[in-house]
Design a protein around this motif. Structure first.
Motif, PDB file in Angstrom:
ATOM      1  N   ASN A 111      37.867  28.970  17.803  1.00  0.00           N
ATOM      2  CA  ASN A 111      36.443  28.706  18.033  1.00  0.00           C
ATOM      3  C   ASN A 111      35.774  28.443  16.693  1.00  0.00           C
ATOM      4  OD1 ASN A 111      34.044  28.373  19.347  1.00  0.00           O
ATOM      5  ND2 ASN A 111      33.908  30.462  20.138  1.00  0.00           N
ATOM      6  N   THR A 112      34.719  27.674  16.723  1.00  0.00           N
ATOM      7  CA  THR A 112      33.879  27.451  15.547  1.00  0.00           C
ATOM      8  C   THR A 112      32.475  27.931  15.871  1.00  0.00           C
ATOM      9  OG1 THR A 112      35.168  25.528  14.819  1.00  0.00           O
ATOM     10  CG2 THR A 112      32.941  25.750  13.953  1.00  0.00           C
ATOM     11  N   SER A 148      33.442  35.326  23.275  1.00  0.00           N
ATOM     12  CA  SER A 148      32.633  34.234  23.811  1.00  0.00           C
ATOM     13  C   SER A 148      31.993  33.370  22.731  1.00  0.00           C
ATOM     14  CB  SER A 148      31.534  34.783  24.721  1.00  0.00           C
ATOM     15  OG  SER A 148      30.593  35.549  23.964  1.00  0.00           O
ATOM     16  N   GLY A 149      31.837  33.939  21.529  1.00  0.00           N
ATOM     17  CA  GLY A 149      31.167  33.230  20.455  1.00  0.00           C
ATOM     18  C   GLY A 149      29.653  33.287  20.538  1.00  0.00           C
TER      19      GLY A 149
END
Length: 400
Positions: A111-112, A148-149
């Motif tokens: 993820n980013t 989830s970010g």
């Protein structure tokens, strides 16, 4: 904490040289036939070349015991290993944080997180690994859900000046230090406010690192002004400030069952303090003439330090003894962290690269140092097994 969080100008200087080729008389006279001696020499050279190729092939066929390097698009400001899973968080100068799933075979982006408006300066996972804490040049503190970010909590204008470092203390408390020497303590249990529960300014320069012990008795803060500031966490008050050094204290670590505090300096020294004796250092050990940007405890008695000259060096603390080069970058080595199972460390370089180094051999480090104790010329620069730079003499020992 690496010097990557402050403005640095570094240029890579590559030296190149042209090799001269000499022609012997026998080579110049192409009409003369080859003698039997020439033929024998050629056979010996071919055999030696075959052995060299075999040695190189053996090196190349060795199974990798650490993840491959990661080359990033933006300047890396900090890294943090997940405490439970094979995840590495990487903060950059754009204000983002990239989560990598790592293995010995490959590294994959999970993820980013586009978090901050300006450079993200420091990141750290919560002890259960569910939350990622981050501070940035935009003065904000962010708490993000790792799975989830999504943003969990946001502190705007947390400091009057940009925060420089962050340390998670337990499930509820964390602390931050800023560019002007102010330290703040935060409690997640206090809702609907972005105010800290404690603030102290005793230092005249940036807070470079913050550590505490398992009992959370004291908070130890290193500073660019060359001093340690200690806060009594139980009483929430200032405890003591150490004498100032003529150089910056850049990073901290705990050793010997939390009885020793170790600080790196901008002049390449290791400064020792006894726990509960924070006012005056107990010893100083010069290791290099270049700045120590970061350090990580490997065992209770071994530290690996990252230097501005790009080298990662291992040092035995008691007694003080250099163990060798763990790894190296082309430019300044900025940040260090150790993975959750202790098998390898990761380091960042000034040229946007992250490299992994297997350090399992430290379990038998006494055998390694004993082998080379009589080779004084190579003692300090001996390259440990994790280093990609091979000692030429050791390499050609395989040929005998």
């Amino acid at each position: 904490m690496g010097s990557s969080k402050r403005s640095l100008d570094n240029e890579e200087n590559l030296d190149s040289s042209d090799s001269d080729v000499s022609i012997t008389d026998s080579e110049a006279d192409s009409n003369e036939p080859n003698t039997e001696e020439d033929s024998n020499d050629e056979e010996v050279e071919e055999e030696e070349e075959d052995e060299v190729l075999k040695a190189i092939r053996r090196e190349n066929e060795k199974k990798r015991n650490h993840p491959p390097p990661i080359i990033c698009d933006s300047f890396i400001t900090d890294i943090s290993f997940h405490p439970l899973e094979n995840i590495l968080a990487v903060a950059n100068i754009e204000g983002d944080c990239i989560l990598y799933q790592y293995s010995n075979e490959e590294n994959c982006v999970l993820n980013t997180l586009e978090l901050h408006k300006e450079a993200c300066r420091d990141i750290e996972f919560s002890h259960d690994g569910k939350i990622l804490f981050s501070v940035a040049k935009d003065k904000s503190i962010m708490l993000s859900d790792v799975e989830s970010g999504k943003l969990i909590r946001f502190y705007d204008d947390s400091h009057e000046v940009p925060a420089y470092c962050i340390t998670v203390l337990d499930d509820n408390l964390f602390c931050t230090g800023d560019d002007d020497g102010t330290v703040k303590l935060w409690d997640l249990r206090i809702k609907n406010t972005d105010k800290s529960i404690f603030s102290l300014k005793k230092n005249a320069d940036y807070i470079s690192d913050i550590i505490t012990n398992e009992s959370l008795q004291y908070l130890i803060c290193s500073s660019g002004d060359g001093s340690l500031t200690t806060i009594d966490l139980q009483k929430r008050q200032f405890f003591v400030q150490s004498e100032e050094h003529d150089e910056e204290l850049t990073c901290l670590g705990l050793f010997r069952s939390e009885t020793k505090i170790l600080s790196g300096t901008s002049n390449g020294k290791l400064v020792f303090y006894n726990w509960n004796e924070f006012g005056l250092y107990s010893d100083i050990y010069p290791t290099s003439k270049t700045a120590i940007n970061s350090l990580v405890p490997i065992t209770e008695n071994i530290v690996v330090t990252a230097y501005e000259d790009g080298h990662l060096r291992a040092t035995n603390l008691f007694p003080h003894k250099p163990l060798g080069v763990v790894g190296q970058h082309n430019l300044s080595a900025e940040n260090l962290d150790i993975c959750n199972n202790g098998k390898f460390i990761a380091s960042t370089g000034h040229d946007h690269d992250i490299r992994f180094w297997n350090i399992e051999y430290f379990e038998e480090f006494e055998q390694v140092t004993k082998k080379y104790k009589t080779k004084n010329k190579r003692k300090e620069e001996f390259n440990l097994p994790s280093s990609k730079r091979t000692n030429v003499a050791d390499f050609f020992n395989d040929l005998t």
